[in-house]
Design an enzyme around this catalytic site. Sequence first.
Site, PDB file in Angstrom:
ATOM      1  N   GLU A  20       0.848  -1.199   0.000  1.00  6.23           N
ATOM      2  CA  GLU A  20       0.000   0.000   0.000  1.00  6.23           C
ATOM      3  C   GLU A  20       0.887   1.254   0.000  1.00  6.23           C
ATOM      4  OE1 GLU A  20      -3.295   0.036  -0.480  1.00  6.23           O
ATOM      5  OE2 GLU A  20      -3.122  -2.128  -0.621  1.00  6.23           O
ATOM      6  N   TRP A  78       1.658   1.852  -3.447  1.00  8.41           N
ATOM      7  CA  TRP A  78       0.702   2.657  -4.243  1.00  8.41           C
ATOM      8  C   TRP A  78       0.986   4.148  -4.063  1.00  8.41           C
ATOM      9  CZ3 TRP A  78      -2.527   1.524  -8.092  1.00  8.41           C
ATOM     10  CH2 TRP A  78      -2.833   0.181  -8.316  1.00  8.41           C
ATOM     11  N   TRP A 118     -19.694  14.229 -19.676  1.00  8.23           N
ATOM     12  CA  TRP A 118     -20.047  14.427 -18.265  1.00  8.23           C
ATOM     13  C   TRP A 118     -21.318  15.258 -18.151  1.00  8.23           C
ATOM     14  CZ3 TRP A 118     -17.557  11.159 -15.495  1.00  8.23           C
ATOM     15  CH2 TRP A 118     -16.222  10.836 -15.749  1.00  8.23           C
ATOM     16  N   ASN A 144     -10.715   3.745   2.821  1.00  8.71           N
ATOM     17  CA  ASN A 144     -10.378   3.571   1.398  1.00  8.71           C
ATOM     18  C   ASN A 144     -11.486   2.875   0.605  1.00  8.71           C
ATOM     19  OD1 ASN A 144      -8.528   3.595  -0.907  1.00  8.71           O
ATOM     20  ND2 ASN A 144      -8.558   1.378  -0.651  1.00  8.71           N
ATOM     21  N   TRP A 160     -14.894  13.551 -12.589  1.00  8.97           N
ATOM     22  CA  TRP A 160     -14.061  13.161 -11.449  1.00  8.97           C
ATOM     23  C   TRP A 160     -13.353  14.362 -10.848  1.00  8.97           C
ATOM     24  CZ3 TRP A 160      -8.806  14.080 -11.848  1.00  8.97           C
ATOM     25  CH2 TRP A 160      -8.267  14.207 -13.124  1.00  8.97           C
ATOM     26  N   TRP A 189      -8.773   9.167  -7.971  1.00 10.39           N
ATOM     27  CA  TRP A 189      -9.908   9.586  -8.809  1.00 10.39           C
ATOM     28  C   TRP A 189      -9.771   9.086 -10.240  1.00 10.39           C
ATOM     29  CZ3 TRP A 189     -14.606  11.093  -7.515  1.00 10.39           C
ATOM     30  CH2 TRP A 189     -14.800  11.486  -6.197  1.00 10.39           C
TER      31      TRP A 189
END
Length: 487
Positions: A278, A281, A309, A344, A362, A385
Site C-alpha cells: 500500500e 501505491w 459528463w 479507502n 471526477w 480519482w
Amino acid sequence: MSRSKALLWFRRDLRLADNPALLAMASQHNVVPIYIHSPEEEGAAAPGAASRWWLHHSLIALDHDLQTRGSRLILRQGSALATLQALCEETGATTVAWNRRYEPACVKRDEQLKTALREQGVQAHSFNSALLFEPWELSTTTGKPYTVFTPFWRACMAQTPRPQPQPAPKKLSAPTSWPHSVPIESLALKPRIAWDAGLARAWTPGEAGARKHLQSFIRKPLANYIEDRNRPDVAGTSRLSPHLHFGEIGPRQVFHAVEAPEVAGGPPRKQIEVYQSELGWREFAHHLLFHFPKTVSEPLNPAFAKFPWAKDKQALVAWQKGHTGYPLVDAGMRELWHTGFMHNRVRMVVASFLVKHLLLPWQSGAAWFWDTLVDADLANNTLGWQWTAGCGADASPFFRIFNPMLQSQKFDPHGHYIKAWLPELAKLPPAHLHKPWQAPAEALAQAKVVLGKTYPKPIVDHGFARERALSALSETKQAAAHTKARA
Ligand code: FAD
C-alpha cells in the site's frame, strides 16, 4: 571557531527523525529552522481547508519538538525565494537546505529558487524525505515511466539495499540570535467559523501523534490487515495517511517498523508485505504525478478527454452533503465532513457513485476531497480519482460499476459503519439498512424512518444509472475510435 549558519526550510517533512536535510545541516551548522507559508506558489497543491487545520497544529507540534532540543521554528509568509534571501541576509546563513516536493508547481518553483540562490553564492541543497524511491530512479526496460503498478512495485522491491531510516539529531545548535517569527495566527490556517471540533476529536497532528498511531497499528491491526483493510466497520488500517502527507513520519520509517515485529514472532510475512505494497501505491502515485503532471486535471487516457459528463449542481451538493439516499455513500460523505477522513473502500464507492451513477466529472469529486480530507495529497488523490473514473494508469475499467448496496452488504454487513454516521437510520435492522427504499412500510415506521423526510429517497435509480454510464462509455469509445481513424 563559530559554526556557519544554515536555513532548514521545512515543507512537507514536519518531523525531526529520518529528516535527511535536517540531519545533514545539524552535523555541520547552526541551524535556523523555518516554515514559509506561500500557498499561491503551490498551484493545485495549495492546502484545502481541512489540510490547513492540520498544518496549523502540525507546525505548533514541530515548534514544540524543536524547543525540546534547544531550537525553535521561525514562521514567515510570502514569496519563498524573497523570504529565504531576506533570512540569509538577516542571519548570515550561507546554506539553505530542504526536502523535495513532487507537485508540479513546487518542482518548478524549487528549480528556479535553487538556481537563484546559487547565483547569489548561497549553497542550496535538496534531499529526499518523502519517498522510498525518487520518481526518476525507476523506469521500464524501454526507459519509460511505469504506468502499471505490479511491475513498478516489483522493480522497487528489487532495489537493494533498501533505504534505512535515520534517527533525529540528538542536539540542534542554535544561532546566537533568532530572526523575527510571525505569530501562527497570522497565517490564518484555522477556520474562521469553528467547524473543526470533529477533526480535533479524531486526530493528533505532529510527529508524536504519528509515532503513536504507527505503534498501535503494529500492535494489533497489522496482524489481520489483509482481511480487515476493506472493512470500514473495523479499525483495520493504519490511518497514517495525513501523517505521511505532512511528513510527520516518513515511508522509510513505516516500511521498516512493520518488519520489526516479524523478528519477534509477530504478524505473518504476507500481512506485512501487503501493507508495504500500500505504501507502494503511494510511491506509484508520486511516480505518476512527477512524470505526468497534467493528470492533476486531465485524464491520462486521452480517450476520456471528451467524455459526456453531466452538469448537475443539485446532484453534486447531495453527494457532498451525504444526501444521496444510498446509505454507504452517505455514511462515507458524512464521515469525511466530520473527521476529514474516509475509509479507502468507501472512498472507492463514493467516487464511483459520483462518476458513474451521477455521471459528474471526477475533477469535481477530487476538488471536494481536496478541501475536506486531512490527508488530501495531490499524487494520491489524482491517482484515486483517475483510477475510479477508469481514465488513469492501471485503472479500474470504467465498465466495472460498483453496486453500492452489494458493497455495503459485503463490507459493512452489520451496518455498524452506516449507523455510526447516519443516526437517522440507527433503528433500521441490518437487513434493510443497505437499501431502505425496499424496506417494508412497517419496518420503516418502527425505525421512525420517513423516506424523503428523515432520510432521502435514492437520487438516481441504480439500474438506470448503470445503463446510462455504460452508454456514455460506448459513446466515448466510438468518438475515440473515430478520431484515431481520421488521424
Ligand atoms: P492504510 O491501508 O493503512 O495504508 C497505508 C498507507 O499507504 C496510507 O496511509 C497511504 O499513504 C498509502 N496508501 C494506501 N492506499 C493507497 C492508495 N490507494 N493510493 C495511494 N496511497 C495509498 N490517499 C491519500 O493519502 N490522500 C488522498 O488525497 C487520497 N485520495 C483518494 C481518493 C480516492 C478517490 C481514492 C479511491 C483513494 C484516495 N486515497 C488517498 C488513497 C487511500 O484511500 C488512503 O491513502 C487510505 O484510505 C488512507 O488510510 P490509511 O492510512 O489507514 O491506509
